[in-house]
Scaffold this motif. Structure first.
Motif, PDB file in Angstrom:
ATOM      1  N   GLU A 277      39.312  -2.142 -38.502  1.00  0.00           N
ATOM      2  CA  GLU A 277      39.155  -2.985 -39.682  1.00  0.00           C
ATOM      3  C   GLU A 277      40.223  -4.067 -39.732  1.00  0.00           C
ATOM      4  OE1 GLU A 277      38.787  -2.563 -44.583  1.00  0.00           O
ATOM      5  OE2 GLU A 277      39.096  -0.777 -43.314  1.00  0.00           O
ATOM      6  N   GLN A 278      41.472  -3.696 -39.425  1.00  0.00           N
ATOM      7  CA  GLN A 278      42.569  -4.664 -39.452  1.00  0.00           C
ATOM      8  C   GLN A 278      43.535  -4.367 -38.313  1.00  0.00           C
ATOM      9  OE1 GLN A 278      45.066  -6.029 -43.144  1.00  0.00           O
ATOM     10  NE2 GLN A 278      46.227  -4.428 -42.116  1.00  0.00           N
ATOM     11  N   LEU A 279      43.584  -5.278 -37.359  1.00  0.00           N
ATOM     12  CA  LEU A 279      44.468  -5.145 -36.205  1.00  0.00           C
ATOM     13  C   LEU A 279      45.724  -5.962 -36.474  1.00  0.00           C
ATOM     14  CD1 LEU A 279      44.820  -4.127 -33.253  1.00  0.00           C
ATOM     15  CD2 LEU A 279      43.761  -6.272 -32.523  1.00  0.00           C
ATOM     16  N   GLY A 280      46.890  -5.319 -36.502  1.00  0.00           N
ATOM     17  CA  GLY A 280      48.154  -5.986 -36.793  1.00  0.00           C
ATOM     18  C   GLY A 280      48.977  -6.175 -35.534  1.00  0.00           C
ATOM     19  N   ILE A 281      49.203  -7.428 -35.135  1.00  0.00           N
ATOM     20  CA  ILE A 281      49.939  -7.758 -33.919  1.00  0.00           C
ATOM     21  C   ILE A 281      51.396  -8.087 -34.266  1.00  0.00           C
ATOM     22  CG2 ILE A 281      50.028  -9.294 -31.915  1.00  0.00           C
ATOM     23  CD1 ILE A 281      47.542  -7.489 -32.044  1.00  0.00           C
ATOM     24  N   ALA A 282      52.316  -7.647 -33.414  1.00  0.00           N
ATOM     25  CA  ALA A 282      53.757  -7.892 -33.583  1.00  0.00           C
ATOM     26  C   ALA A 282      54.239  -7.482 -34.972  1.00  0.00           C
ATOM     27  CB  ALA A 282      54.096  -9.359 -33.313  1.00  0.00           C
ATOM     28  N   GLY A 375      51.428 -18.749 -25.642  1.00  0.00           N
ATOM     29  CA  GLY A 375      50.023 -18.974 -25.353  1.00  0.00           C
ATOM     30  C   GLY A 375      49.212 -19.224 -26.617  1.00  0.00           C
ATOM     31  N   ASP A 376      47.914 -19.177 -26.482  1.00  0.00           N
ATOM     32  CA  ASP A 376      46.985 -19.514 -27.574  1.00  0.00           C
ATOM     33  C   ASP A 376      46.618 -18.263 -28.357  1.00  0.00           C
ATOM     34  OD1 ASP A 376      45.061 -20.495 -29.239  1.00  0.00           O
ATOM     35  OD2 ASP A 376      43.664 -21.102 -27.658  1.00  0.00           O
ATOM     36  N   TRP A 377      47.127 -18.149 -29.577  1.00  0.00           N
ATOM     37  CA  TRP A 377      46.765 -17.028 -30.448  1.00  0.00           C
ATOM     38  C   TRP A 377      45.593 -17.372 -31.352  1.00  0.00           C
ATOM     39  CZ3 TRP A 377      50.984 -13.333 -32.688  1.00  0.00           C
ATOM     40  CH2 TRP A 377      51.678 -12.720 -31.632  1.00  0.00           C
ATOM     41  N   GLY A 378      45.216 -18.629 -31.409  1.00  0.00           N
ATOM     42  CA  GLY A 378      44.069 -19.020 -32.210  1.00  0.00           C
ATOM     43  C   GLY A 378      44.324 -18.910 -33.698  1.00  0.00           C
ATOM     44  N   ALA A 379      43.226 -18.748 -34.445  1.00  0.00           N
ATOM     45  CA  ALA A 379      43.294 -18.680 -35.909  1.00  0.00           C
ATOM     46  C   ALA A 379      43.512 -17.241 -36.364  1.00  0.00           C
ATOM     47  CB  ALA A 379      42.015 -19.233 -36.518  1.00  0.00           C
ATOM     48  N   GLY A 380      44.145 -17.118 -37.526  1.00  0.00           N
ATOM     49  CA  GLY A 380      44.386 -15.803 -38.096  1.00  0.00           C
ATOM     50  C   GLY A 380      45.229 -15.907 -39.342  1.00  0.00           C
ATOM     51  N   HIS A 381      45.876 -14.816 -39.688  1.00  0.00           N
ATOM     52  CA  HIS A 381      46.718 -14.764 -40.884  1.00  0.00           C
ATOM     53  C   HIS A 381      48.015 -14.019 -40.580  1.00  0.00           C
ATOM     54  CE1 HIS A 381      42.709 -15.386 -42.637  1.00  0.00           C
ATOM     55  NE2 HIS A 381      43.333 -15.912 -43.683  1.00  0.00           N
ATOM     56  N   VAL A 382      49.099 -14.491 -41.162  1.00  0.00           N
ATOM     57  CA  VAL A 382      50.303 -13.678 -41.273  1.00  0.00           C
ATOM     58  C   VAL A 382      50.163 -12.909 -42.585  1.00  0.00           C
ATOM     59  CG1 VAL A 382      52.805 -13.645 -41.530  1.00  0.00           C
ATOM     60  CG2 VAL A 382      51.726 -15.312 -40.004  1.00  0.00           C
ATOM     61  N   ARG A 383      50.218 -11.582 -42.496  1.00  0.00           N
ATOM     62  CA  ARG A 383      50.089 -10.785 -43.712  1.00  0.00           C
ATOM     63  C   ARG A 383      51.435 -10.173 -44.073  1.00  0.00           C
ATOM     64  NH1 ARG A 383      46.711  -5.256 -45.356  1.00  0.00           N
ATOM     65  NH2 ARG A 383      47.203  -5.465 -47.570  1.00  0.00           N
ATOM     66  N   PRO A 403      44.574 -11.363 -36.168  1.00  0.00           N
ATOM     67  CA  PRO A 403      43.699 -12.359 -35.557  1.00  0.00           C
ATOM     68  C   PRO A 403      42.395 -12.495 -36.334  1.00  0.00           C
ATOM     69  CG  PRO A 403      43.733 -10.340 -34.257  1.00  0.00           C
ATOM     70  CD  PRO A 403      44.769 -10.177 -35.329  1.00  0.00           C
ATOM     71  N   GLU A 404      41.876 -13.709 -36.379  1.00  0.00           N
ATOM     72  CA  GLU A 404      40.635 -13.952 -37.109  1.00  0.00           C
ATOM     73  C   GLU A 404      39.456 -13.250 -36.453  1.00  0.00           C
ATOM     74  OE1 GLU A 404      39.298 -17.918 -39.159  1.00  0.00           O
ATOM     75  OE2 GLU A 404      38.629 -17.974 -37.068  1.00  0.00           O
ATOM     76  N   GLN A 405      39.460 -13.171 -35.133  1.00  0.00           N
ATOM     77  CA  GLN A 405      38.363 -12.544 -34.405  1.00  0.00           C
ATOM     78  C   GLN A 405      38.334 -11.045 -34.692  1.00  0.00           C
ATOM     79  OE1 GLN A 405      38.758 -12.957 -30.202  1.00  0.00           O
ATOM     80  NE2 GLN A 405      36.781 -12.030 -29.727  1.00  0.00           N
ATOM     81  N   PRO A 406      37.211 -10.482 -35.147  1.00  0.00           N
ATOM     82  CA  PRO A 406      37.136  -9.042 -35.431  1.00  0.00           C
ATOM     83  C   PRO A 406      37.477  -8.215 -34.201  1.00  0.00           C
ATOM     84  CG  PRO A 406      35.199 -10.181 -36.275  1.00  0.00           C
ATOM     85  CD  PRO A 406      35.938 -11.178 -35.440  1.00  0.00           C
TER      86      PRO A 406
END
Length: 539
Positions: A277-282, A375-383, A403-406
């Motif tokens: 549902e929600q993947l949190g990177i870094a 590199g290219d992380w594209g669109a998304g949100h910092v939460r 990341p915006e991509q599901p």
């Protein structure tokens, strides 16, 4: 971001590393390997060297890719004999014997120590040393630890050695000849690092899954670590980790470079077992108990208590955001839409002892952490997630990239980023004023009775071109927006004999409704400050 080839959330949740006082983690020097070496023949004077396995990051990647196609097997938390019954007091009396540190030959810059299992830490990990592309298990045992006080003799009660749950690396970070703790990995996928003259503060994680949602949070864990032995005199160290959980497997590479700010280049290759549902990177976790915004809520002699006081975002267009942190009366959440941000992280900006008055915790020496995507992380949100807390041992602040991509089952992704740990200074090359302090209180005019629904917000901007502008210059003006409330008054004025400009905002609020504030100062046809953001909640 690159695509490579084919239950209820508990606000009182204590993040694993946050449950330990910093002073305890600094003194607990336990580490070891899970796999024991095969016993040597009675005729041999020395144990036989264990058979090695070929190792590389690509081989680890292939193994984790294959594992993602198999069902998840939860790790065992059963510890042998008395080790499964250790409480906090018993656990803190087990320490790694620093005289047994690995990589202690002449010319070695790094030392490997180990964390013993027990108390909160019951999921054992495998540790391997990598030399010339061959991995062999580290061999640790009872002789590598000191069992003192209430646990003295526990190793003689007949139980097998329980393995290890993590490790730390020491390095002459602050002065030659003295090996300071540099980085530690212990518990789930948590780790912490230090820059020069830092005390431990905020933590990082390999991955965050469903953090701050109504569904149950998932805590992936690093189950295996592979440490490349550095050459004599080498000033960086590379290690690898295998990540595993119900929904994902992963292969991680960490290139660690100690210094004034310790830099870690991370490559994370992820293989999804299930939809997430929600993947949190870094992800990173920290603590904010109180400061100028909520000082009145705590009967404490110290002016401030926090490991971090703001979320910094460096946008793709060069703009800078500063979101002052809060300890809200209920769970708070903020999303900041970005495309290919230059960086984001949790910062500790107040660096004077007088701002904390804590001679033991030394909050003025807690590191900031900036994530710089590669590199290219594209669109998304910092939460940003802010959790109510009444104790400083609770890590109640979480920040990460979504990341915006599901995130769908069967996907494979790679993320690369640079982590910068240390007393990161304000970037003065931009010549813009930064947010120095955020304060709140009852609104209105001092000395008279004011309307009960007024709230005052005071923001100090310091430095840059704005700091050199004379007081009263009509070319500078505040730009402020408020959602969830109405601006009752707005004043911008330079503080006498300083380079600080003070923005004072009175807002009419309604009950416990949350309000969002955004503000900056502009003049001479340009933006003169960072963008200040804040979320306020009534009781």
């Amino acid at each position: 971001m690159h695509v490579i080839a084919a239950k209820k959330f508990s606000p009182s949740r204590r993040f694993i590393l946050g449950a330990l006082p910093a002073s305890f983690l600094l003194s607990t020097t336990a580490l070891g390997g899970l796999f024991a070496q095969e016993a040597a023949s009675s005729q041999e004077a020395q144990p036989a060297e264990p058979e090695g396995q070929e190792f590389s990051f690509d081989l680890l990647t292939e193994r984790m890719r294959a594992m993602a196609a198999e069902p998840f097997e939860p790790p065992s938390t059963d510890l042998p004999g008395p080790f499964g019954e250790l409480d906090y007091d018993g656990y803190r009396h087990i320490q790694f014997n620093t005289e047994k540190a690995r990589w202690a030959e002449e010319g070695d810059q790094f030392r490997v120590h180990a964390f013993h299992p027990g108390w909160l830490y019951k999921e054992r990990v495998d540790l391997f040393e990598v030399i010339d592309g061959v991995a062999r298990p580290f061999d640790f045992g009872f002789d590598d630890f000191r069992y003192q006080g209430p646990v003295e003799g526990i190793e003689d009660e007949g139980a097998e050695f329980p393995g290890v749950v993590g490790f730390r690396l020491n390095y002459p970070l602050n002065r030659p000849g003295f090996l300071d703790e540099l980085i530690s990995f212990v518990g789930a996928s948590y780790f912490r690092a230090l820059g020069r003259d830092n005390f431990y503060g905020l933590s990082a994680r390999g991955l965050a899954i469903n953090t701050g949602l109504s569904s149950s949070e998932e805590f992936p864990r690093f189950s295996q670590f592979y440490l490349e032995r550095p050459q004599p005199g080498q000033r960086n160290v590379v290690l690898y980790a295998a990540l595993d959980s119900q929904s994902v497997t992963g292969a991680f590479r960490f290139d660690i470079r100690p210094g004034e700010e310790t830099q870690i280049e991370v490559t994370a290759r992820l293989f999804l077992r299930a939809d997430i549902e929600q993947l949190g990177i870094a992800p990173m976790t920290s603590m904010f108990l109180y400061a100028e915004t909520n000082r009145s809520d705590f009967d404490d002699y110290r002016p401030q208590v926090h490991d971090s006081n703001g979320l910094a975002i460096r946008r793709a267009d060069g703009d800078r955001f500063w979101r002052a942190l809060n300890n809200p009366p209920r769970l708070g959440s903020s999303y900041f839409a970005e495309t290919n941000p230059r960086g984001f992280g949790l910062f500790q900006r107040d660096r004077d002892f007088a701002q904390y008055q804590d001679a033991e915790a030394h909050y003025e020496r807690r590191p900031s952490l900036l994530i710089e995507p590669i590199g290219d992380w594209g669109a998304g949100h910092v939460r940003l997630v802010e959790i109510p807390s009444d104790q400083e041992v609770n890590d109640n602040i979480v920040a990460f990239w979504i990341p915006e991509q599901p995130a769908l089952a069967g996907e494979e992704r790679e993320y690369r980023y640079l982590m910068r740990w240390g007393a990161l200074d304000v970037d003065e090359t931009l010549d813009i004023a930064h947010v120095l302090e955020t304060r709140t209180g009852h609104g209105g005019v001092s000395g008279i009775e004011n309307a009960p629904d007024l709230r005052k917000f005071v923001v100090d901007f310091q430095g840059g071109m704005l700091g050199r502008v004379e007081a009263g210059n009509e070319d500078v003006e505040p730009v402020v927006t408020v959602s969830g409330g109405e601006i009752a008054s707005l004043v911008l004025k330079k503080v006498d004999d300083t380079d600080i400009w003070r923005l004072v905002i009175d807002v009419s609020v309604t009950g416990g409704q949350a309000i969002e504030l955004v503000g900056h100062v502009r003049g001479f046809g340009q933006k003169l400050t960072e963008t200040w953001l804040y979320q306020w909640m009534g009781e």
